[in-house]
Each structure stands twice: as C-alpha cells, then as structure tokens.
Design an enzyme around this catalytic site. Structure first.
Site, PDB file in Angstrom:
ATOM      1  N   HIS A  89     -11.266  -3.935  -4.644  1.00  0.00           N
ATOM      2  CA  HIS A  89     -10.098  -3.290  -3.873  1.00  0.00           C
ATOM      3  C   HIS A  89     -10.143  -1.777  -3.841  1.00  0.00           C
ATOM      4  O   HIS A  89     -10.178  -1.052  -2.949  1.00  0.00           O
ATOM      5  CB  HIS A  89      -8.970  -3.907  -4.267  1.00  0.00           C
ATOM      6  CG  HIS A  89      -8.726  -5.303  -3.822  1.00  0.00           C
ATOM      7  ND1 HIS A  89      -8.092  -5.877  -2.806  1.00  0.00           N
ATOM      8  CD2 HIS A  89      -9.386  -6.677  -4.347  1.00  0.00           C
ATOM      9  CE1 HIS A  89      -8.227  -7.334  -2.732  1.00  0.00           C
ATOM     10  NE2 HIS A  89      -9.190  -7.483  -3.568  1.00  0.00           N
ATOM     11  N   ASP A 105      -3.064  -1.890   0.422  1.00  0.00           N
ATOM     12  CA  ASP A 105      -4.076  -3.031   0.175  1.00  0.00           C
ATOM     13  C   ASP A 105      -3.573  -4.135   0.881  1.00  0.00           C
ATOM     14  O   ASP A 105      -2.316  -4.569   0.559  1.00  0.00           O
ATOM     15  CB  ASP A 105      -4.415  -3.233  -1.314  1.00  0.00           C
ATOM     16  CG  ASP A 105      -5.340  -4.164  -1.521  1.00  0.00           C
ATOM     17  OD1 ASP A 105      -6.676  -3.835  -1.435  1.00  0.00           O
ATOM     18  OD2 ASP A 105      -5.215  -5.508  -1.550  1.00  0.00           O
TER      19      ASP A 105
END
Ligand code: UDP
Ligand code: UDP
Length: 468
Positions: A27, A125
């Site tokens: 991520h 995210d």
C-alpha cells in the site's frame, strides 16, 4: 508557477495534496511513487500522513528515504488509538493496523483542519473508506476526496460489486462464477479472496460497508494502464463509480534505491547469461511454511535454470531471524538464496533476469510488466488470484491454476516436481518472452513524457487547483 514583476518574485500558491496511505509495503510503495510524481513533475505541495511505528521495518526505511529525497514534503504523524485485538478476528499484523487506523479515523478531522494552506484534495487508501469519509464530512470546509485503489481494476470491480451479491449469510453465485456487469470473463468462485466467502469476516464486512460508498468520492486512482488492463483505462469497471484515473504504471523511483543491496547479489547477476535467471519472491508479507520452502528449493534445483530466491519465513520482517537456512546449503552453486529485503526494481531491470515466480501482489505484477519480465503466477492470498487472471489474460505470464492457496494453510504443499515443470514452461516460452517485452514497451509509452499517465495526472492536478 511564478512570474517576475520588477525585482519581486510573485509565486502563486501550489496545489496542496494530502496523502494517507495504509499499512504494508504493497500500500505504501505505490502511494510514495505517486507522491514523487506529484511533487517532481506536477509541482504539488504535499502532506504525507503516516502512522508510527510502522508495522514493518521496510516501511519505516522507505518513508525515511522518501522524505530525505523530498525534504519539501510535510510529514505528519497520525497517533492511533491503542490496538484492540478483540475487535478484529485476525492475527495478521497488517490487518490489525488497518483496523486501528479505521477506529482512529475521527482524530483526522482536527488534523486536516489545522493544515495550512488548506488542502485542495485528499487521496487515501482503499482500506480506510468509510471512517475517513466520516472524518472528512465533519470538516468545516469542502475537501475533494479520492480513493487510491492499490490492486488491479479487475479487483476494483469485485470490490465495487461485492455488496450487491453478498447477503449476511452467503454469496450468490450462478454456475460457480460471479457475473459482474461489463466484466469479462466472469470471476470464478475459486478466485475470490477466501475471506470474502466467510460471512461476517472483517474483510467481507469492510467490502459490504465500503463498496457502496465509492460514488461519494470525486474519483478513484488506480495503478494500472492500457496494455495490461483495458478496464482500467476505459473506466469499464461496473456502474455507479466516480471517475477512474489510471495513474499507472507506478514504478520504482530513485528514492527507493538501497545502498546495501549487496554487491554479491548484483555481481552474481552480472555473471549470468542474458534472460537466464528466474527471480522468485512472494512479496513483502507472505511467509512460506518450512515444508513449502523445501519443495520450492527442490523445484528450483530441478528446473535447470539459475535462480535468485528471496525467502521469507515470517509475515513481518522484524520477526525474521538471522542465519542461513538448510535450503541455502542445498541449492549452493545452482542459484542464490537470500533472506533479506532486496531492491526488486533493480533485480527485475537486470538483463540476466528472464522470468519471475511471483505471488502476484499487484505492485509486483506492475513492476514485472514495466521491465517486460514474464511471470509464473502462484497466488497465495487475498486479491492475488484475481491479479493472476490479469497476468494470464494480458499474456504477461502463465498461472499454475491447480496450485492451492498455500499461504493460508501450511498443510497444503505444492511439490518440487510440479514447480520445476512450470518454471521450465515459463522460461522456455519464446512467445511469453516476446509478449512480456511488448507489454513493457507499452508501459514505457504510457509513462513517457506527454504520455497517457502524464495527461491523466495533469488533469487531476488542474481539477485540484480549482480548490486552492
Ligand atoms: N519488495 C521489494 N523487495 C523485497 C520484497 C518486496 O522491493 O524483498 C517490494 C516489491 O517490489 C513491491 C512491494 O515490495 O513493490 C510488494 O508489494 P506487492 O503488491 O507486490 O505484494 P505484497 O508485499 O503487498 O504482498
Ligand atoms: N493476507 C495474508 N497475508 C498476506 C496477504 C494477505 O494473510 O501476505 C490476508 C489478509 O490478512 C487478508 C486477505 O489475505 O485477510 C486479503 O488480503 P489482501 O491481499 O486483499 O490485502 P492487501 O494485501 O491488499 O492488504
């Protein structure tokens, strides 16, 4: 942008973008690559919100290298509420961190309000959708919000559509496939992340809660590109989605380079013939069982090709023990086995590397595509079978479909003979070599100056600048 008026330099304010990544290298890395492009090529002012300490050492080291390379970026520590393991039915430290960030998200409102100049956009995210959205809505000003989806467009389709077919007790399938409008072919049940098949798992609940929120956003950014996934570029991913921005390929940057790659490793690669080495890695957070490690070693020795294998025994690098493994002795002279973080970008770019045995974490897929290296897909968890489908369909590689999700069950072991046979198939295929090379050329075109990626980012920054 600046203009001279007499001796006074007048600077117009920059577009201020706030980035909020989540836990894990899969991520963090694409976020920081995006940040590098925004700072360097699009002259944005950036604020990076991070949590401390990071779950893995690799993350903290990458953040430090990024901030040294871009001292103009402001970093803000987001202090989380204490971990509450009772709220998550998982012992995966990365998932526990996702949950801790979600539970602490209301603390972001004062933090975002205090930024100066006020931010023009927030990019955050995919694992944090609902709670951070609530925090944004509590702000006293309008903040355009964008989701960064860190997996494939095909996985985005599943993410966006799952809530439509999931009930509290079961998933509705017809003929063992999940039909998603405009997504071809349909997704077989065997490719769905196992946790999505368990009603009320944290993963399933997050999909059900967050999927329907996507239309609330100004856009979704995705690290994909034409040549590997047409869906990403054509925005062909199910209805009721905000605009989709294919900002990929996001590929290794200068700031990621590590000095201690180990001369031995590069020297060893330098000594190998062009395209002769198979690189083996299952990413940053997948550990193989001892038995599976033995079989992979056996397969590599038997395949007849030289190999560079990054072996991992623990999910989190902090827990990895020093010292060599028995397998390192057994494979001596046939290939190189290392047990530490490597600069994957540098390895994939090396002319000696011809193939990649990969778990198909999305970043690894994009990096292999960028360097035109063909993949033997061996998905282990989560979204990785969906990504393996993309690898196979695009022609970037082959997928050993009958191999189970070994990552979730240490009792399942794929034997060395099978591994050796598939590696041979990968390495001996001229057709795959050429196709992967072409995908690499297409990736370079998309990312070139004046290419699609630049145009898409330019459009986004222009949009954000209206909110200065
Ligand atoms: N990576 C690396 N060196 C390693 C292991 C991983 O540089 O020893 C990088 C890899 O290049 C990729 C990221 O870590 O950028 C892993 O992300 P991916 O999505 O491939 O898989 P994940 O680790 O999230 O399962
Ligand atoms: N998962 C895991 N180990 C991994 C990768 C994923 O246990 O190395 C599990 C994870 O805990 C989650 C599921 O697989 O329950 C789906 O993970 P996904 O790959 O979607 O998560 P991501 O890698 O994007 O964080």
């Amino acid at each position: 942008m600046s203009s001279e008026s007499g001796s006074v330099l007048v600077r117009s304010p920059k577009t201020h973008v706030v980035l909020l990544p989540s836990a894990g290298m899969g991520h963090l890395t694409p976020f920081l690559r995006l940040a590098a492009l925004l700072a360097q090529n699009h002259h944005c002012q950036l604020t990076l919100i991070t949590t401390h300490p990071t779950v893995s050492l690799a993350e903290s080291s990458l953040i430090s290298r990024f901030l040294s390379a871009f001292p103009q970026v402001t970093q803000i520590d987001f202090h989380l509420l204490p971990l509450d393991p009772t709220t998550v039915n998982s012992n995966d430290p990365f998932w526990l961190r996702f949950e801790a960030i979600r539970r602490s998200a209301h603390l972001l409102s004062p933090l975002l309000s205090s930024l100066s100049p006020p931010p023009s956009a927030l990019v955050y995210d995919v694992s944090l959708i609902s709670p951070v959205l609530t925090a944004i809505e509590a702000l006293g000003f309008r903040l355009p919000a964008y989701i960064f989806f860190t997996s494939s467009a095909r996985m985005l389709a599943l993410f966006a559509y799952y809530h439509v077919v999931a009930t509290t007790t079961a998933l509705q399938f017809v003929d063992d496939v999940l039909e998603i409008p405009r997504i071809n072919p349909a997704i077989p049940i065997s490719s769905i992340p196992p946790l999505l098949l368990i009603p009320n798992s944290l993963f399933a609940n997050i999909f059900i809660e967050d999927g329907p929120k996507l239309p609330h956003f100004n856009g979704v950014l995705i690290n994909s590109f034409q040549g590997i996934e047409t869906e990403a570029v054509e925005g062909k991913v199910v209805g009721a989605l905000p605009p989709l921005f294919a900002v990929g390929p996001l590929v290794p940057c200068e700031f990621e380079k590590i000095d201690d790659q180990g001369e031995q490793l590069l020297k060893w690669l330098d000594d190998q013939a062009q395209g002769s080495v198979v690189y083996v890695s299952f990413g940053s957070r997948t550990a193989l069982s001892r038995d599976q490690i033995t079989e992979v070693g056996d397969g590599l020795v038997k395949c007849g090709f030289r190999f560079l294998w990054v072996v991992k025994e623990k999910l989190v690098d902090r827990e990895e023990q020093e010292g060599s493994l028995e397998i390192m002795e057994k494979t001596k002279g046939k290939g190189l086995v290392v047990k530490h973080w490597v600069d994957q970008g540098e390895i994939l770019s090396h002319k000696a590397v011809g193939g990649f045995l990969s778990h198909c974490g999305w970043n690894s897929v994009v990096e292999a595509a960028w360097h035109g290296v063909r993949i033997l897909a061996w998905p282990q968890h989560g979204d990785q079978k969906i990504n393996a489908e993309v690898v196979e369909r695009s022609g970037l590689g082959i997928w050993a479909k009958t191999w189970a999700w070994t990552g979730d069950d240490p009792a399942v072991v794929v034997n060395g003979e099978e591994i050796a046979a598939k590696i041979k198939e990968l390495m001996q295929s001229e057709m795959l070599r050429v196709k992967a090379m072409k995908i690499g050329q297409e990736a370079k075109r998309v990312a070139s100056v004046g290419g699609c990626r630049e145009k898409i980012l330019k459009g986004l920054v222009q949009e954000w600048s209206k909110n200065r």
